[in-house]
Design an enzyme around this catalytic site. Sequence first.
Site, PDB file in Angstrom:
ATOM      1  N   HIS A 172      39.551  22.753  -0.308  1.00 23.12           N
ATOM      2  CA  HIS A 172      40.431  22.001  -0.503  1.00 23.12           C
ATOM      3  C   HIS A 172      41.432  23.316  -0.710  1.00 23.12           C
ATOM      4  O   HIS A 172      40.994  24.426  -1.381  1.00 23.12           O
ATOM      5  CB  HIS A 172      40.883  21.124  -1.435  1.00 23.12           C
ATOM      6  CG  HIS A 172      39.879  20.137  -1.707  1.00 23.12           C
ATOM      7  ND1 HIS A 172      39.672  19.662  -2.332  1.00 23.12           N
ATOM      8  CD2 HIS A 172      39.652  18.967  -0.746  1.00 23.12           C
ATOM      9  CE1 HIS A 172      39.069  17.860  -1.962  1.00 23.12           C
ATOM     10  NE2 HIS A 172      39.213  17.717  -0.641  1.00 23.12           N
ATOM     11  N   GLU A 175      43.999  24.869  -3.686  1.00 28.48           N
ATOM     12  CA  GLU A 175      42.395  24.727  -4.893  1.00 28.48           C
ATOM     13  C   GLU A 175      43.019  26.758  -4.817  1.00 28.48           C
ATOM     14  O   GLU A 175      41.195  27.145  -4.934  1.00 28.48           O
ATOM     15  CB  GLU A 175      41.891  24.281  -5.067  1.00 28.48           C
ATOM     16  CG  GLU A 175      42.816  22.845  -5.085  1.00 28.48           C
ATOM     17  CD  GLU A 175      41.242  22.492  -4.975  1.00 28.48           C
ATOM     18  OE1 GLU A 175      39.847  22.148  -5.374  1.00 28.48           O
ATOM     19  OE2 GLU A 175      41.854  20.029  -4.452  1.00 28.48           O
ATOM     20  N   HIS A 304      36.459  23.011  -8.228  1.00 24.41           N
ATOM     21  CA  HIS A 304      37.811  22.830  -7.592  1.00 24.41           C
ATOM     22  C   HIS A 304      38.775  22.772  -8.339  1.00 24.41           C
ATOM     23  O   HIS A 304      38.491  23.227  -9.552  1.00 24.41           O
ATOM     24  CB  HIS A 304      37.779  21.225  -7.565  1.00 24.41           C
ATOM     25  CG  HIS A 304      37.330  20.785  -5.687  1.00 24.41           C
ATOM     26  ND1 HIS A 304      37.596  20.111  -4.963  1.00 24.41           N
ATOM     27  CD2 HIS A 304      35.418  20.810  -5.423  1.00 24.41           C
ATOM     28  CE1 HIS A 304      36.476  19.980  -3.945  1.00 24.41           C
ATOM     29  NE2 HIS A 304      35.656  20.845  -4.068  1.00 24.41           N
ATOM     30  N   GLU A 380      36.198  20.706 -12.159  1.00 23.62           N
ATOM     31  CA  GLU A 380      37.589  21.259 -11.637  1.00 23.62           C
ATOM     32  C   GLU A 380      38.254  21.804 -13.045  1.00 23.62           C
ATOM     33  O   GLU A 380      37.974  21.853 -13.587  1.00 23.62           O
ATOM     34  CB  GLU A 380      38.219  19.965 -12.322  1.00 23.62           C
ATOM     35  CG  GLU A 380      37.903  18.290 -11.160  1.00 23.62           C
ATOM     36  CD  GLU A 380      38.207  18.629  -9.619  1.00 23.62           C
ATOM     37  OE1 GLU A 380      39.200  19.664  -9.156  1.00 23.62           O
ATOM     38  OE2 GLU A 380      38.651  17.916  -9.001  1.00 23.62           O
TER      39      GLU A 380
END
Length: 421
Positions: A172, A175, A304, A380
């Site tokens: 992504h 990020e 992420h 994350e």
Amino acid sequence: MKVLLVFVLISLAALASARKPFAARYDNFKVYRAFVEDNEQLVEFKKIHHHLQVHILHEIGGPNRSYDVIVGPLFQRAFEQVLHDLQVQYDIIVEDLQALLDESSVDEDAPMDWETYHPLDVIYDWVDEQCDQHVYLECQVIGHSYEGRPIKSVKLSKREGNKAIVIEGNIHAMEWISSATVTYILNQLINSEDEEMQRLSEEFDWIVMPMVNPDGFVYTHDVERLWRKNRRPNGYSNSSGPCYGIDMNRNFDYHWSGAGWGIEDPCDHWFGGDEPNSEREILALQEFVNSFEDGYIRAYLAFHAYGQYVLLPYGHTNTEFPPNYDQMMRIAAAFADAAEDAFGSVFTYGASGLLNYVVSGAAKDWAYGVKNIPFTCTVELRDKGTFGFFLPSNQITEVGVEVTEGLKSLVAKAVDEGIFD
């Protein structure tokens, strides 16, 4: 509930010049955190997406959770009125988004470090330097992005017969902390004098892909900081013009398109594509992973932002769990405990469909469900929402330290659990 669905059209258009595009600015843009309490509110909140372009930073899942929304200065009063009409409670968590973005310093000329965010060229130059300096690194271009940029990999192997751990970063685009953390880990494996890191680099092979989405990453530096997808024109358009990009972590062919909000809207941030495996970046990643013999790769970690989670398979359901789910939970717990010891950052762990939201087509699920890799997860990173996707660069090193400590314990527990047998 009588609802006035009069909403904001947030213009995220970037200025362009003949030489180089100027980055979009967000002076006096606010970030709102709206708490959707129940299903009645959720139904109305979801309608916003169908009628107006708003920059909602989270996929809309279920009720009893918060969603962050960026609103420009001309429309903030109207936005607040809509939330009032919906009886949705909210806080303003960022008063001036541009001021926050300015805290995330980017130095295009500085050599690679973990005190600032760097553009793609600096990251790739550092990777190339490491490859030139160390004979135990096997470096290659595994494919090219839609716009022709290389997707690079680094394989660290000091001993024959090792099992491998794959680390993936920046699928992504927005990020930035992902590739910063992945390169921090790689640097520790190569250059750290820490005995435990040296041992990990001896006893395991490490396959690192620090930048899966180079086109999107460059776009976030040059044009639009909030961009998430890759940059392939996807063949659709809306009132703003042609739509670009696929959310590549929704494009893997494992329960593809089975669940997830926005995955079928070609102009949304989470569009999963018209078919699975449609993106050349994803095909390059899969072909690279497929090039290794079965059973060699024993763990797959995708990094992420944000929320401080260790998300396990499955993502497409919150009622079905992998056969070795309890084992993976113990391994994830080891990571979380060690990461917390570093600076107190609390990581929640469990199946992503259960903890986060139900969504299909993610890398970790493909790695587990198709490649039969016995431990896969999405990590994350920081934080839990104070800065969110815009984590200031002065936290990069701390994130690297806490994740490295977590990784040491994760590997040790995985060994105890027989993952590498």
